[in-house]
Design an enzyme around this catalytic site. Sequence first.
Site, short mmCIF file in Angstrom:
data_model
loop_
_atom_site.label_atom_id
_atom_site.label_comp_id
_atom_site.label_asym_id
_atom_site.label_seq_id
_atom_site.Cartn_x
_atom_site.Cartn_y
_atom_site.Cartn_z
N CYS A 114 0.74 -1.27 -0.01
CA CYS A 114 -0.06 -0.13 -0.08
C CYS A 114 0.96 1.21 -0.04
CB CYS A 114 -0.89 -0.09 1.33
SG CYS A 114 -1.90 -1.67 1.39
N HIS A 258 -3.32 6.99 2.69
CA HIS A 258 -3.97 5.60 2.21
C HIS A 258 -5.44 5.23 2.67
CE1 HIS A 258 -4.28 1.44 1.07
NE2 HIS A 258 -4.01 1.07 2.48
N ASN A 288 -10.29 -0.39 0.26
CA ASN A 288 -8.75 -0.29 0.23
C ASN A 288 -8.45 -0.77 -1.11
OD1 ASN A 288 -6.10 -0.73 0.66
ND2 ASN A 288 -6.35 -1.63 2.56
O1 UT7 Z 1 -3.91 -1.36 3.68
C1 UT7 Z 1 -3.37 -2.02 4.71
C2 UT7 Z 1 -4.24 -3.30 4.84
N1 UT7 Z 1 -5.10 -3.62 6.02
C3 UT7 Z 1 -5.71 -2.78 6.85
O2 UT7 Z 1 -5.88 -1.82 6.79
C4 UT7 Z 1 -6.60 -3.54 7.73
C5 UT7 Z 1 -6.53 -2.88 9.10
N2 UT7 Z 1 -7.50 -3.67 10.00
C6 UT7 Z 1 -8.68 -3.35 10.12
O3 UT7 Z 1 -9.20 -2.72 9.32
C7 UT7 Z 1 -9.78 -4.03 11.19
O4 UT7 Z 1 -8.94 -4.89 11.96
C8 UT7 Z 1 -10.74 -4.85 10.45
C9 UT7 Z 1 -11.86 -4.17 9.70
C10 UT7 Z 1 -10.20 -5.81 9.43
C11 UT7 Z 1 -11.50 -5.76 11.63
O5 UT7 Z 1 -12.15 -4.90 12.50
P1 UT7 Z 1 -11.80 -5.03 14.06
O6 UT7 Z 1 -12.52 -3.95 14.63
O7 UT7 Z 1 -10.28 -5.28 14.37
O8 UT7 Z 1 -12.37 -6.52 14.17
P2 UT7 Z 1 -11.96 -7.87 14.72
O9 UT7 Z 1 -10.82 -8.53 13.66
O10 UT7 Z 1 -11.32 -7.64 16.27
O11 UT7 Z 1 -13.19 -8.49 14.90
C12 UT7 Z 1 -14.28 -8.44 15.70
C13 UT7 Z 1 -15.44 -9.13 15.79
C14 UT7 Z 1 -15.17 -10.79 15.65
O12 UT7 Z 1 -16.20 -11.62 16.27
P3 UT7 Z 1 -15.63 -11.79 17.76
O13 UT7 Z 1 -14.44 -12.72 17.96
O14 UT7 Z 1 -15.55 -10.45 18.63
O15 UT7 Z 1 -17.06 -12.57 18.06
C15 UT7 Z 1 -15.07 -11.27 14.21
O16 UT7 Z 1 -15.09 -12.49 14.10
O17 UT7 Z 1 -16.09 -8.99 14.46
C16 UT7 Z 1 -16.25 -10.36 13.73
N3 UT7 Z 1 -16.00 -10.04 12.38
C17 UT7 Z 1 -16.95 -9.70 11.37
N4 UT7 Z 1 -18.33 -9.55 11.63
C18 UT7 Z 1 -19.13 -9.26 10.69
C19 UT7 Z 1 -14.82 -9.90 11.80
N5 UT7 Z 1 -15.14 -9.68 10.16
C20 UT7 Z 1 -16.67 -9.39 10.27
C21 UT7 Z 1 -17.23 -9.25 9.06
N6 UT7 Z 1 -18.81 -8.98 9.52
N7 UT7 Z 1 -17.00 -8.81 8.01
#
Ligand code: UT7
Length: 331
Positions: A114, A258, A288
């Site tokens: 990125c 970004h 993204n």
């Molecule tokens: O260019 C650089 C590339 N990458 C990035 O910039 C990504 C950076 N990270 C992020 O943007 C965030 O970490 C995410 C958007 C990917 C995830 O958000 P988060 O607030 O960190 O969520 P999490 O991974 O901590 O998950 C929280 C909950 C989990 O459930 P439990 O374990 O709390 O029951 C996940 O299983 O949300 C669940 N979850 C979803 N629920 C609905 C994860 N993905 C989804 C989804 N829909 N798509």
Amino acid sequence: MIRSRIVGTGRAVPTKVLTNADLMRMVDTSDAWIVERTGIRERHILEPSLAASDLATEAGRKACDKAGIAPALVDCIIVGTVTGDCPFPSTATFVQKKLGARPGSCAFDLSAACAGFLYGMSIADAFLRVGQFKHVLVIGVEVLSRITDWTDRGTCILFGDGAGAVLMTAGDDGGASPRGLLSTHLFADGGLTDILLQPIGGSREPATPENLATKRHFIQMNGREVYKHAVRNMAAGARTALEVNGLKADDVAWVVAHQANIRILEGVSDRVGIPMSRFFTNVDRYGNTSSASVPTALDEALEMGKIKQGDLLLFAALGGGLTWASAAVRW
Ligand code: UT7
């Protein structure tokens, strides 16, 4: 003083739109979750018959047109991408041919995920200031849809396809109140390669049927870890750009960062002390798009008339590697 300057911008966006509602039919997710956690509402997906070089060429051609520079005058094409047409030759060589740039001119890809576009802008700046080239086309292009696991809700909601390009040239910077690229800063931390990567498809784990069966030719990401480093490092890079140039947060007209996740941008805004009203954002409509996101945002902000001559622009990006970068530009 000789300084490089962006004299044309362009972007290419696939016509097919994938909305959060579409994703709800593919994985267990909701529009509310995606919007609240990422700010993304839709993203664009490239049609199967096209490849990265097609998008990159369209964006590059628009940048040349806006600059009024014929592709035949482009001395060097730098393409930042992790989803090029094929492992080799470089996507930049395909672009050179498709764009009608000069055979014999320079063309190469660079891999900084990125941060690829800002890495490319920094290299172009160095080429231009030493006088090696007169016109350099820097393109960020990604077709992330081809390396996304569409059954993994943790990643598939984030990514989109697109390309953005800038044509850069160099000249006298105008003396007392210089215009052009003021600085670039490039960073990497190879201790964090394992939190965002595409493990299969290279020399370590080739794309054999056995390896492909593990599905690790798709993006593997530890979202929480990437998130943490993205906020911290993009903010640190942005602050470095300000400090080196003797500038304050209040001097910045627009942050063009970004577009990974609106909450990451909000975190950077807090840390750098620049309000979100001065962050240009389009992550809601594109998701993204990795290396394409900064030049796409720049092109769109210009098209919307948001950026005026003399404005101070602050750029920042972070991606797999980890790699990150910042730049300050007086428009
Ligand atoms: O260019 C650089 C590339 N990458 C990035 O910039 C990504 C950076 N990270 C992020 O943007 C965030 O970490 C995410 C958007 C990917 C995830 O958000 P988060 O607030 O960190 O969520 P999490 O991974 O901590 O998950 C929280 C909950 C989990 O459930 P439990 O374990 O709390 O029951 C996940 O299983 O949300 C669940 N979850 C979803 N629920 C609905 C994860 N993905 C989804 C989804 N829909 N798509």
